[in-house]
Design an enzyme around this catalytic site. Structure first.
Site, PDB file in Angstrom:
ATOM      1  N   LYS A  90       0.840  -1.214   0.000  1.00 38.41           N
ATOM      2  CA  LYS A  90       0.000   0.000   0.000  1.00 38.41           C
ATOM      3  C   LYS A  90       0.863   1.248   0.000  1.00 38.41           C
ATOM      4  O   LYS A  90       0.666   2.163  -0.807  1.00 38.41           O
ATOM      5  CB  LYS A  90      -0.907   0.027   1.222  1.00 38.41           C
ATOM      6  CG  LYS A  90      -1.530   1.400   1.507  1.00 38.41           C
ATOM      7  CD  LYS A  90      -2.395   1.439   2.716  1.00 38.41           C
ATOM      8  CE  LYS A  90      -1.720   1.940   3.941  1.00 38.41           C
ATOM      9  NZ  LYS A  90      -1.533   3.404   4.047  1.00 38.41           N
ATOM     10  N   ASN A  91       1.861   1.304   0.898  1.00 42.72           N
ATOM     11  CA  ASN A  91       2.616   2.547   1.053  1.00 42.72           C
ATOM     12  C   ASN A  91       3.610   2.802  -0.070  1.00 42.72           C
ATOM     13  O   ASN A  91       4.114   3.917  -0.207  1.00 42.72           O
ATOM     14  CB  ASN A  91       3.268   2.596   2.428  1.00 42.72           C
ATOM     15  CG  ASN A  91       2.200   2.782   3.517  1.00 42.72           C
ATOM     16  OD1 ASN A  91       1.057   3.149   3.219  1.00 42.72           O
ATOM     17  ND2 ASN A  91       2.547   2.498   4.755  1.00 42.72           N
ATOM     18  N   ILE A 120       3.497  18.581   8.611  1.00 47.52           N
ATOM     19  CA  ILE A 120       4.156  18.390   7.302  1.00 47.52           C
ATOM     20  C   ILE A 120       5.269  19.430   7.120  1.00 47.52           C
ATOM     21  O   ILE A 120       5.653  19.778   6.005  1.00 47.52           O
ATOM     22  CB  ILE A 120       3.138  18.460   6.132  1.00 47.52           C
ATOM     23  CG1 ILE A 120       2.491  19.835   6.016  1.00 47.52           C
ATOM     24  CG2 ILE A 120       2.067  17.398   6.262  1.00 47.52           C
ATOM     25  CD1 ILE A 120       1.745  20.024   4.684  1.00 47.52           C
ATOM     26  N   ASP A 138       3.620   0.529  12.236  1.00 44.92           N
ATOM     27  CA  ASP A 138       2.363   0.053  11.639  1.00 44.92           C
ATOM     28  C   ASP A 138       2.040  -1.385  12.034  1.00 44.92           C
ATOM     29  O   ASP A 138       0.987  -1.902  11.661  1.00 44.92           O
ATOM     30  CB  ASP A 138       2.425   0.160  10.113  1.00 44.92           C
ATOM     31  CG  ASP A 138       2.481   1.611   9.680  1.00 44.92           C
ATOM     32  OD1 ASP A 138       2.844   1.868   8.519  1.00 44.92           O
ATOM     33  OD2 ASP A 138       2.201   2.492  10.515  1.00 44.92           O
ATOM     34  N   ARG A 184       0.133  15.269  13.092  1.00 44.90           N
ATOM     35  CA  ARG A 184       0.886  14.760  11.932  1.00 44.90           C
ATOM     36  C   ARG A 184       1.315  15.961  11.083  1.00 44.90           C
ATOM     37  O   ARG A 184       0.737  16.252  10.058  1.00 44.90           O
ATOM     38  CB  ARG A 184       0.059  13.764  11.124  1.00 44.90           C
ATOM     39  CG  ARG A 184      -0.292  12.513  11.914  1.00 44.90           C
ATOM     40  CD  ARG A 184      -1.025  11.485  11.079  1.00 44.90           C
ATOM     41  NE  ARG A 184      -0.140  10.787  10.141  1.00 44.90           N
ATOM     42  CZ  ARG A 184      -0.553   9.774   9.367  1.00 44.90           C
ATOM     43  NH1 ARG A 184      -1.829   9.407   9.376  1.00 44.90           N
ATOM     44  NH2 ARG A 184       0.293   9.171   8.533  1.00 44.90           N
ATOM     45  N   CYS A 239      -5.025   8.602   8.838  1.00 46.06           N
ATOM     46  CA  CYS A 239      -5.331   8.063  10.173  1.00 46.06           C
ATOM     47  C   CYS A 239      -4.972   9.088  11.246  1.00 46.06           C
ATOM     48  O   CYS A 239      -3.966   9.785  11.146  1.00 46.06           O
ATOM     49  CB  CYS A 239      -4.526   6.788  10.422  1.00 46.06           C
ATOM     50  SG  CYS A 239      -5.034   5.457   9.347  1.00 46.06           S
ATOM     51  N   ARG A 290      -9.157   0.506   3.659  1.00 52.37           N
ATOM     52  CA  ARG A 290      -8.239   1.440   2.991  1.00 52.37           C
ATOM     53  C   ARG A 290      -6.922   0.740   2.684  1.00 52.37           C
ATOM     54  O   ARG A 290      -6.222   1.106   1.757  1.00 52.37           O
ATOM     55  CB  ARG A 290      -7.933   2.634   3.904  1.00 52.37           C
ATOM     56  CG  ARG A 290      -9.074   3.583   4.091  1.00 52.37           C
ATOM     57  CD  ARG A 290      -8.653   4.739   4.960  1.00 52.37           C
ATOM     58  NE  ARG A 290      -7.340   5.235   4.548  1.00 52.37           N
ATOM     59  CZ  ARG A 290      -6.633   6.081   5.278  1.00 52.37           C
ATOM     60  NH1 ARG A 290      -7.102   6.492   6.440  1.00 52.37           N
ATOM     61  NH2 ARG A 290      -5.466   6.509   4.857  1.00 52.37           N
ATOM     62  N   GLN A 296       8.439  19.243   7.462  1.00 48.77           N
ATOM     63  CA  GLN A 296       9.626  18.790   6.736  1.00 48.77           C
ATOM     64  C   GLN A 296       9.380  18.728   5.227  1.00 48.77           C
ATOM     65  O   GLN A 296      10.282  18.959   4.434  1.00 48.77           O
ATOM     66  CB  GLN A 296      10.078  17.420   7.259  1.00 48.77           C
ATOM     67  CG  GLN A 296      10.522  17.453   8.712  1.00 48.77           C
ATOM     68  CD  GLN A 296      11.655  18.448   8.947  1.00 48.77           C
ATOM     69  OE1 GLN A 296      12.715  18.356   8.335  1.00 48.77           O
ATOM     70  NE2 GLN A 296      11.406  19.443   9.790  1.00 48.77           N
TER      71      GLN A 296
HETATM   72  C1  EPZ Z   1       3.968   6.988   6.685  1.00 51.93           C
HETATM   73  O1  EPZ Z   1       3.285   8.064   7.291  1.00 51.93           O
HETATM   74  C2  EPZ Z   1       2.958   5.876   6.545  1.00 51.93           C
HETATM   75  N1  EPZ Z   1       1.862   6.308   5.683  1.00 51.93           N
HETATM   76  C3  EPZ Z   1       2.408   5.491   7.916  1.00 51.93           C
HETATM   77  O2  EPZ Z   1       1.620   4.319   7.735  1.00 51.93           O
HETATM   78  C4  EPZ Z   1       3.556   5.117   8.858  1.00 51.93           C
HETATM   79  O3  EPZ Z   1       3.045   4.962  10.154  1.00 51.93           O
HETATM   80  C5  EPZ Z   1       4.640   6.188   8.852  1.00 51.93           C
HETATM   81  O4  EPZ Z   1       5.037   6.518   7.507  1.00 51.93           O
HETATM   82  C6  EPZ Z   1       5.884   5.741   9.615  1.00 51.93           C
HETATM   83  O5  EPZ Z   1       6.398   4.582   8.999  1.00 51.93           O
HETATM   84  C7  EPZ Z   1       2.050   6.241   4.351  1.00 51.93           C
HETATM   85  O6  EPZ Z   1       3.100   5.846   3.871  1.00 51.93           O
HETATM   86  C8  EPZ Z   1       0.890   6.695   3.498  1.00 51.93           C
HETATM   87  P1  EPZ Z   1       6.358  10.036   8.806  1.00 51.93           P
HETATM   88  P2  EPZ Z   1       3.985   9.521   7.311  1.00 51.93           P
HETATM   89  O7  EPZ Z   1       6.442  11.284   8.013  1.00 51.93           O
HETATM   90  O8  EPZ Z   1       4.809   9.685   6.105  1.00 51.93           O
HETATM   91  C9  EPZ Z   1       6.965  13.343  12.160  1.00 51.93           C
HETATM   92  C10 EPZ Z   1      -0.239   2.971   7.671  1.00 51.93           C
HETATM   93  O9  EPZ Z   1      -0.704   2.377   8.659  1.00 51.93           O
HETATM   94  N2  EPZ Z   1       6.930  14.298  11.050  1.00 51.93           N
HETATM   95  O10 EPZ Z   1       7.419   9.001   8.637  1.00 51.93           O
HETATM   96  O11 EPZ Z   1       2.939  10.509   7.650  1.00 51.93           O
HETATM   97  C11 EPZ Z   1       5.625  12.665  12.382  1.00 51.93           C
HETATM   98  O12 EPZ Z   1       4.797  13.453  13.207  1.00 51.93           O
HETATM   99  C12 EPZ Z   1       0.194   4.391   7.829  1.00 51.93           C
HETATM  100  O13 EPZ Z   1      -0.031   2.461   6.555  1.00 51.93           O
HETATM  101  C13 EPZ Z   1       7.212  15.633  11.317  1.00 51.93           C
HETATM  102  O14 EPZ Z   1       7.456  16.004  12.460  1.00 51.93           O
HETATM  103  O15 EPZ Z   1       4.947   9.358   8.581  1.00 51.93           O
HETATM  104  C14 EPZ Z   1       6.026  11.370  13.046  1.00 51.93           C
HETATM  105  O16 EPZ Z   1       6.251  11.605  14.419  1.00 51.93           O
HETATM  106  C15 EPZ Z   1      -0.280   4.997   9.131  1.00 51.93           C
HETATM  107  N3  EPZ Z   1       7.179  16.522  10.282  1.00 51.93           N
HETATM  108  C16 EPZ Z   1       7.363  11.042  12.377  1.00 51.93           C
HETATM  109  O17 EPZ Z   1       7.838  12.266  11.816  1.00 51.93           O
HETATM  110  C17 EPZ Z   1       6.908  16.132   8.991  1.00 51.93           C
HETATM  111  O18 EPZ Z   1       6.921  17.002   8.100  1.00 51.93           O
HETATM  112  C18 EPZ Z   1       7.268  10.019  11.272  1.00 51.93           C
HETATM  113  O19 EPZ Z   1       6.273  10.450  10.354  1.00 51.93           O
HETATM  114  C19 EPZ Z   1       6.644  14.778   8.748  1.00 51.93           C
HETATM  115  C20 EPZ Z   1       6.665  13.874   9.787  1.00 51.93           C
END
Ligand code: EPZ
Length: 433
Positions: A22-23, A124, A307, A122, A117, A399, A126
């Site tokens: 999926k991801n 953005i 996850d 969450r 989710c 989803r 970065q």
């Molecule tokens: C991806 O989410 C996945 N979703 C999530 O899977 C997964 O839990 C996550 O990566 C971690 O592996 C998809 O790929 C669609 P991150 P993402 O950016 O990209 C912080 C599922 O179950 N952060 O790696 O949103 C954030 O708050 C889903 O399939 C910032 O601070 O996760 C978190 O603490 C749920 N600023 C950490 O980084 C940013 O700009 C990791 O988030 C971005 C993230």
């Protein structure tokens, strides 16, 4: 509202074929917007997130043709920005990857803040940091995200991500693909789906190196050509079935997997008393004895995946002894614990830490899916429990899991989907697939 009804207490036996990741799919489909030609993509999972992203591309002029259930041709030769995508972009997290691919293709982007989710904040930031570093002027207001590349095209640069972020790594890599010059992105995430995206883009003419390490180097190109690509299998879908059979007992072989991607999950399950045999593209998971407690801390890849935290915590609720789970990625990924407590689980949560006191049995109860993986955990709990469990809000689960009910029923699970078109009616239509 549709729901699942699970009659627990049956062990799982047989074979399950794992679908495409999926991801990876939710990153590769938005990235295809940059390709001026036909992308043939195989092993696309049939889940609602991919359907929504394909609808977004179609609204922007892409021609999409399904060759078979999991293979499709996406032709983005003639695409344009469109305001019609906003209702869809608000619904899923991965819509924000369109920022990178719109900037790459058009030199500007127009979308909304993403959905996804809900387990805490969450941000953005970065993603925005990366786009600005590449020369985009960003306007984020009233729930919309508008961006414009200075001079009409992004410009390569060096970017250090403050936090290891899958999304920011993917988005910046996509945006850098068609920037002028070289981009070096440091402190990046290393998940298998990031490598899959880089391999997809390279097969379409990009020049990306280092994906899977903590530094990615992109030499921007002027154009991407069509080609074909096959997605990797889904690490988390596989882990979910591994956790299910660990909980119920039995023996299941998962086919179409990359065992290397499952190392961290296998290692923890083995600590819990589960037997795992690995082959070239399959793993066999067997649990015949008692489950044993262990401790888990979720971390970015190659650490234990966040996850998989709800699913394995559910199994630990039935293990002998006390386990400690620490959520190292998200602020609040324990909403499902309240639902598990309704079934008899003994779990105390304090911030990012859950202390799980194993119990002999869980008991069927009416519960709800709080998010995608929490919903999968509820299904696992229902499969292990004595009695009947009904699971509401299964839209979250569908989803990210292709044919979840069908695959589980083939393994001997007693689970049906009740489609309840009229929430006021008191009987649904059972779909035993
Ligand atoms: C991806 O989410 C996945 N979703 C999530 O899977 C997964 O839990 C996550 O990566 C971690 O592996 C998809 O790929 C669609 P991150 P993402 O950016 O990209 C912080 C599922 O179950 N952060 O790696 O949103 C954030 O708050 C889903 O399939 C910032 O601070 O996760 C978190 O603490 C749920 N600023 C950490 O980084 C940013 O700009 C990791 O988030 C971005 C993230």
């Amino acid at each position: 509202m549709d729901k699942y009804v699970v009659k627990g207490g049956k062990q799982l036996f047989g074979q399950v074929d794992i679908s495409g990741a999926k991801n990876a799919a939710v990153a590769i489909i938005p990235a295809a917007l940059m390709v001026e030609g036909v992308c043939r993509i195989e092993n696309i999972p049939q889940i609602s997130d991919t359907k929504k992203l394909l609808e977004m591309l179609a609204l922007m002029g892409a021609k999409i043709r399904f060759v078979n259930k999991t293979t499709l041709d996406i032709d983005c030769s003639n695409v344009h920005l469109s305001d019609d995508i906003y209702d869809l972009t608000r619904q899923i997290r991965a819509s924000y990857y369109l920022i990178g691919s719109m900037l790459g293709r058009f030199g500007k982007a127009s979308t909304t803040m993403p959905g996804g989710c809900n387990f805490g904040v969450r941000p953005i930031d970065q993603h925005i940091k990366g786009m600005k570093a590449l020369g985009a002027v960003m306007d984020i207001s009233r729930g919309f995200i508008k961006a414009e590349a200075k001079g009409g095209r992004l410009k390569g640069t060096r970017i250090y991500l403050d936090k290891v972020s899958v999304g920011a790594t993917i988005n910046v890599m996509i945006a850098a693909t068609m920037a002028s010059g070289i981009t070096v992105i440091e402190n990046v995430a290393r998940e298998p789906h990031i490598v899959d995206l880089a391999n997809f883009l390279n097969s379409m003419g990009a020049d990306i190196r280092g994906a899977g390490t903590d530094v990615i180097k992109v030499r921007g190109v002027d154009k991407l050509h069509g080609g074909s690509y096959c997605l990797i299998p889904d690490q988390i879908e596989a882990g979910t079935y591994m956790a299910a059979v660990a909980g119920t007992g039995g023996e299941v072989t998962l086919t179409n997997v990359i065992p290397k991607h499952l190392d961290c999950i296998s290692a923890k399950l083995i600590e819990m008393g589960v037997e795992i045999e690995e082959g070239e593209d399959f793993v066999t998971v067997r649990r015949t004895g008692e489950l044993t407690h262990t401790n888990i801390k979720t971390l970015p890849y190659p650490g234990f995946p966040t996850d998989m935290q709800p699913q394995v915590s559910t199994v630990l609720a039935l293990a002998n002894g006390t386990s400690v789970v620490t959520e190292g990625v998200w602020d609040n990924r324990y909403k499902y614990v309240n639902e598990l407590r309704k079934m008899g689980a003994e779990i105390q949560v304090d911030g990012k830490t859950a202390v799980i006191q194993g119990v002999k049995k869980l008991y069927g109860a009416p519960v709800a899916a709080c998010d995608l993986r929490a919903g999968a955990a509820m299904v696992i709990a229902g499969l292990c429990a004595e009695g009947t469990t009904t699971i509401e809000d299964i839209v979250y689960i569908e989803r990210g899991y292709q044919d979840f009910v069908g695959k589980l029923r083939k393994l001997g699970a007693d689970i049906v989907k009740i489609s309840d078109p009229d929430p006021k009616s008191d009987e649904g239509i059972a779909e035993a697939v």
